[in-house]
Design a protein around this motif. Sequence first.
Motif, PDB file in Angstrom:
ATOM      1  N   PHE A 149       0.815  -1.284   0.118  1.00 44.95           N
ATOM      2  CA  PHE A 149      -0.167   0.120  -0.074  1.00 44.95           C
ATOM      3  C   PHE A 149       0.609   1.119  -0.045  1.00 44.95           C
ATOM      4  O   PHE A 149       0.527   2.191  -0.791  1.00 44.95           O
ATOM      5  N   VAL A 150       2.017   1.059   0.854  1.00 45.54           N
ATOM      6  CA  VAL A 150       2.938   2.322   0.797  1.00 45.54           C
ATOM      7  C   VAL A 150       3.581   2.673  -0.802  1.00 45.54           C
ATOM      8  O   VAL A 150       3.599   3.750  -1.174  1.00 45.54           O
ATOM      9  N   VAL A 151       3.769   1.307  -1.398  1.00 49.55           N
ATOM     10  CA  VAL A 151       4.749   1.763  -2.641  1.00 49.55           C
ATOM     11  C   VAL A 151       3.519   2.129  -3.791  1.00 49.55           C
ATOM     12  O   VAL A 151       3.619   3.244  -4.329  1.00 49.55           O
ATOM     13  N   VAL A 152       2.304   1.835  -3.708  1.00 51.00           N
ATOM     14  CA  VAL A 152       1.290   2.025  -4.529  1.00 51.00           C
ATOM     15  C   VAL A 152       1.186   3.769  -4.240  1.00 51.00           C
ATOM     16  O   VAL A 152       0.904   4.566  -5.114  1.00 51.00           O
ATOM     17  N   THR A 153       1.002   4.098  -3.125  1.00 53.00           N
ATOM     18  CA  THR A 153       0.454   5.426  -2.772  1.00 53.00           C
ATOM     19  C   THR A 153       1.840   6.365  -3.230  1.00 53.00           C
ATOM     20  O   THR A 153       1.458   7.319  -3.748  1.00 53.00           O
ATOM     21  N   VAL A 154       2.885   6.169  -2.690  1.00 48.74           N
ATOM     22  CA  VAL A 154       4.049   6.685  -2.945  1.00 48.74           C
ATOM     23  C   VAL A 154       4.293   6.955  -4.407  1.00 48.74           C
ATOM     24  O   VAL A 154       4.821   8.105  -4.994  1.00 48.74           O
ATOM     25  N   LYS A 155       4.120   5.720  -5.212  1.00 44.73           N
ATOM     26  CA  LYS A 155       4.189   5.785  -6.505  1.00 44.73           C
ATOM     27  C   LYS A 155       3.315   6.548  -7.436  1.00 44.73           C
ATOM     28  O   LYS A 155       3.777   7.230  -8.432  1.00 44.73           O
ATOM     29  N   ALA A 156       2.155   6.685  -6.958  1.00 45.10           N
ATOM     30  CA  ALA A 156       1.155   7.700  -7.688  1.00 45.10           C
ATOM     31  C   ALA A 156       1.703   9.048  -7.469  1.00 45.10           C
ATOM     32  O   ALA A 156       1.511   9.803  -8.465  1.00 45.10           O
ATOM     33  N   ARG A 157       2.264   9.558  -6.249  1.00 47.00           N
ATOM     34  CA  ARG A 157       2.576  10.855  -6.254  1.00 47.00           C
ATOM     35  C   ARG A 157       3.949  11.100  -6.926  1.00 47.00           C
ATOM     36  O   ARG A 157       4.014  12.041  -7.513  1.00 47.00           O
ATOM     37  N   LEU A 158       4.785  10.206  -7.109  1.00 46.43           N
ATOM     38  CA  LEU A 158       5.953  10.335  -7.690  1.00 46.43           C
ATOM     39  C   LEU A 158       5.636  10.405  -9.396  1.00 46.43           C
ATOM     40  O   LEU A 158       6.088  11.460 -10.195  1.00 46.43           O
ATOM     41  N   SER A 159       4.790   9.712  -9.989  1.00 47.14           N
ATOM     42  CA  SER A 159       4.288   9.542 -11.102  1.00 47.14           C
ATOM     43  C   SER A 159       3.819  10.928 -11.497  1.00 47.14           C
ATOM     44  O   SER A 159       3.943  11.488 -12.729  1.00 47.14           O
ATOM     45  N   GLY A 160       3.209  11.740 -10.732  1.00 49.86           N
ATOM     46  CA  GLY A 160       2.547  12.958 -11.091  1.00 49.86           C
ATOM     47  C   GLY A 160       3.502  14.135 -10.787  1.00 49.86           C
ATOM     48  O   GLY A 160       3.178  15.243 -10.919  1.00 49.86           O
TER      49      GLY A 160
END
Length: 262
Positions: A149-160
């Motif tokens: 869940f941490v990876v998915v959340t932070v990854k979404a922030r980094l992608s944007g």
Amino acid sequence: MRLGRWLSDHWVMGVGVLVLAYLFLPIAVVVGLSFNEPSSRLSYDFNKFTLDNWTNPCGPGDMCDAVVRSVQIGFIATVVATLLGTLMAFALVRHRFRGRGATNLLIFLPMATPEVVMGSSLLALFVAGGLPLGFWTVVIAHVMFCVSFVVVTVKARLSGLDSRLEEAAMDLYASELQTFRKVTLPLVLPGIVAAALLAFSLSFDDFIITNFNSGTTVTFPMYVWGAAQRGIPPEVNVIGTAMFLIALLLVLGTSVRRRRAV
């Protein structure tokens, strides 16, 4: 005609209000029962208003010990999962390496796997490895499913994230460390905080995986499950209400801070 026009213009808002009411109704019941003086341990009807539950929330048995234990497990699991998950998110977004696609797929497996399967698998792993079940096996189990869940959340922030901001900082002779500390980290920090809050909530709330791997360790969800067999004490509703208010204050505080920053 006016009523029909008003309904046609506001029906989406009406549906949204009904959905919110449906979602918050159980919370309202928990808040109301926290001020209830039940006639018996098996009574869940509102009998009499009282503040005794709030003045002595640690009255029933070892409930507060279970709450403290859940907070400890949640804190340790959140810190470890947030650190590992954030590093993994940066690696998946910022770097190209062999097996990147397979890693992205594996990240979702703990999220898609039923908790019963994961809990029993971890139990078999700990037993085969000779690890005694208890506090630390629960922590390891919580870290395992919180990382995804941490990876998915932070990854979404980094992608944007707009990479031109970092390039502008480098053009102004900032080093890589300075760019990360002054530009990248402040922009990604809201996503990291959101991921940490999500991880803590999942860890504090988990019952199925914990029940498989806890041994004699009793967390708050396990205490509530055990108490339900003979009647849940009203102090449980006090703890639930307090946790809800803390989460609400954190969300409101973050929203106010963002508006002031804008």
